[in-house]
Design an enzyme around this catalytic site. Structure first.
Site, PDB file in Angstrom:
ATOM      1  N   ASP A  79      48.620   8.326 -12.251  1.00  0.00           N
ATOM      2  CA  ASP A  79      49.827   9.125 -11.573  1.00  0.00           C
ATOM      3  C   ASP A  79      50.663   9.681 -12.263  1.00  0.00           C
ATOM      4  O   ASP A  79      51.196   9.216 -12.282  1.00  0.00           O
ATOM      5  CB  ASP A  79      50.346   8.191 -10.199  1.00  0.00           C
ATOM      6  CG  ASP A  79      49.207   8.313  -8.928  1.00  0.00           C
ATOM      7  OD1 ASP A  79      48.100   7.925  -9.390  1.00  0.00           O
ATOM      8  OD2 ASP A  79      49.915   6.927  -8.330  1.00  0.00           O
ATOM      9  N   CYS A 134      53.054   2.517  -7.398  1.00  0.00           N
ATOM     10  CA  CYS A 134      51.455   2.356  -7.271  1.00  0.00           C
ATOM     11  C   CYS A 134      50.691   1.757  -8.579  1.00  0.00           C
ATOM     12  O   CYS A 134      49.827   1.158  -8.302  1.00  0.00           O
ATOM     13  CB  CYS A 134      51.085   3.892  -7.967  1.00  0.00           C
ATOM     14  SG  CYS A 134      51.467   5.339  -6.396  1.00  0.00           S
ATOM     15  N   LYS A 184      43.971   9.681  -4.066  1.00  0.00           N
ATOM     16  CA  LYS A 184      44.300   7.988  -2.861  1.00  0.00           C
ATOM     17  C   LYS A 184      45.623   9.530  -2.423  1.00  0.00           C
ATOM     18  O   LYS A 184      46.317  10.012  -3.082  1.00  0.00           O
ATOM     19  CB  LYS A 184      44.680   7.427  -3.720  1.00  0.00           C
ATOM     20  CG  LYS A 184      45.879   7.785  -4.632  1.00  0.00           C
ATOM     21  CD  LYS A 184      46.263   5.860  -5.272  1.00  0.00           C
ATOM     22  CE  LYS A 184      47.102   6.305  -6.073  1.00  0.00           C
ATOM     23  NZ  LYS A 184      49.232   6.681  -5.658  1.00  0.00           N
TER      24      LYS A 184
HETATM   25  C1  VGL Z   1      54.049   7.242  -5.818  1.00  0.00           C
HETATM   26  C2  VGL Z   1      55.775   7.256  -4.480  1.00  0.00           C
HETATM   27  C3  VGL Z   1      55.138   7.798  -3.597  1.00  0.00           C
HETATM   28  C4  VGL Z   1      53.771   6.609  -7.031  1.00  0.00           C
HETATM   29  C5  VGL Z   1      53.340   7.272  -5.425  1.00  0.00           C
HETATM   30  O1  VGL Z   1      53.235   6.623  -8.070  1.00  0.00           O
HETATM   31  O2  VGL Z   1      54.506   5.206  -7.869  1.00  0.00           O
HETATM   32  N1  VGL Z   1      55.841   6.519  -5.764  1.00  0.00           N
HETATM   33  N2  VGL Z   1      53.996   8.308  -3.957  1.00  0.00           N
END
Ligand code: VGL
Ligand code: ZN
Length: 245
Positions: free
Chosen positions: A42, A185, A140
């Site tokens: 991410d 994540c 995802k």
């Molecule tokens: C994430 C919170 C919500 C992450 C993704 O990438 O850690 N955290 N969505």
């Protein structure tokens, strides 16, 4: 030929996909690098400074994540990729605020600011991320009723992304996980990797947490499960790295 994967997973892959074990599970490569994959989690605009869910210091990991790629023959990345009506967004729950916790179909769900909406600028990789060598991008969080922190499964472990099968077919035994955010994540990806039978390590200087105290506690659970922590800065020339904790 060595078969390093947990028998139930191997059996399932053979039953469900009719894989030839000799073709797909021979991991006796003389090139040790073939057994390692880097998972970049991410590295998207919304988790970086000025993003809607900015992780403090998130941009500091970019040079580290770019540099370490040269140590891997296989690089995969994830993108958080939510529909605009995703149930993890506080904006989709009347009277709720970001960081409130709700019950979502039986799972505890932290509510977040809107982030990584499919097709938005915020969902794009940072332009400063080196992406040329990424072979697979896993998206995802696409189902609006369930969040998905891990690159392998949704938060209820109801649906697989297919990443485990991909890595196994590619002969991977060990994964190094970096990116954002450390306590969500990155952590859940690394924990699922261990659960699936991969060796897993988290690159500490290639990640930053939303809640550093929470990450500290999660790190202990990760270590207890057999996970390793590494730091690029601590690496000696032969590739060995010291534990920082
Ligand atoms: C994430 C919170 C919500 C992450 C993704 O990438 O850690 N955290 N969505
Ligand atoms: Zn998300």
């Amino acid at each position: 030929m060595s078969n390093i994967f947990p028998p139930p997973l191997v059996r399932r892959l053979k039953e469900e996909y009719d894989f030839e074990e000799s073709l797909y599970f021979d991991t006796d490569s003389t090139n040790d690098q073939a057994k390692k994959a880097l998972i970049i989690v991410d590295m998207q605009n919304d988790f970086l400074p000025r993003g809607s869910l900015a992780v403090a210091g998130g941009d500091e990991v970019l040079p580290v994540v770019n540099k370490i790629q040269s140590e891997f023959n296989l690089i995969v990345a994830t993108q958080d990729w939510h529909p605009v009506d995703h149930a993890s967004f506080a904006s989709n729950h009347a009277g709720k605020n970001a960081m409130d916790i709700i019950d979502l179909d039986g799972l505890q769900q932290i509510l977040w600011p809107d982030h990584c909406v499919q097709g938005s600028k915020g969902a794009e990789f940072s332009v400063d991320l080196e992406t040329h060598r990424i072979e697979l991008i896993v998206r995802k969080g696409t189902n609006k009723r369930i969040d998905s922190y891990s690159a392998f499964f949704d938060n209820g472990h109801k649906k697989s992304t297919g990443l485990a099968g991909y890595l196994i077919e590619r002969g991977v035994q060990q994964v190094t996980v970096c990116g954002l955010a450390a306590d969500f994540c990155v952590y859940y990806t690394a924990m699922d990797a261990l659960e699936l039978g991969f060796q897993a390590e988290i690159l500490l200087d290639g990640t930053r947490a939303i809640d550093p105290d929470g990450f500290e506690k999660k790190i202990q659970l990760f270590k207890k499960k057999g996970g390793k922590l590494i730091s690029k800065k601590e690496r000696s020339p032969n590739g060995e790295n010291g534990d920082l904790y």
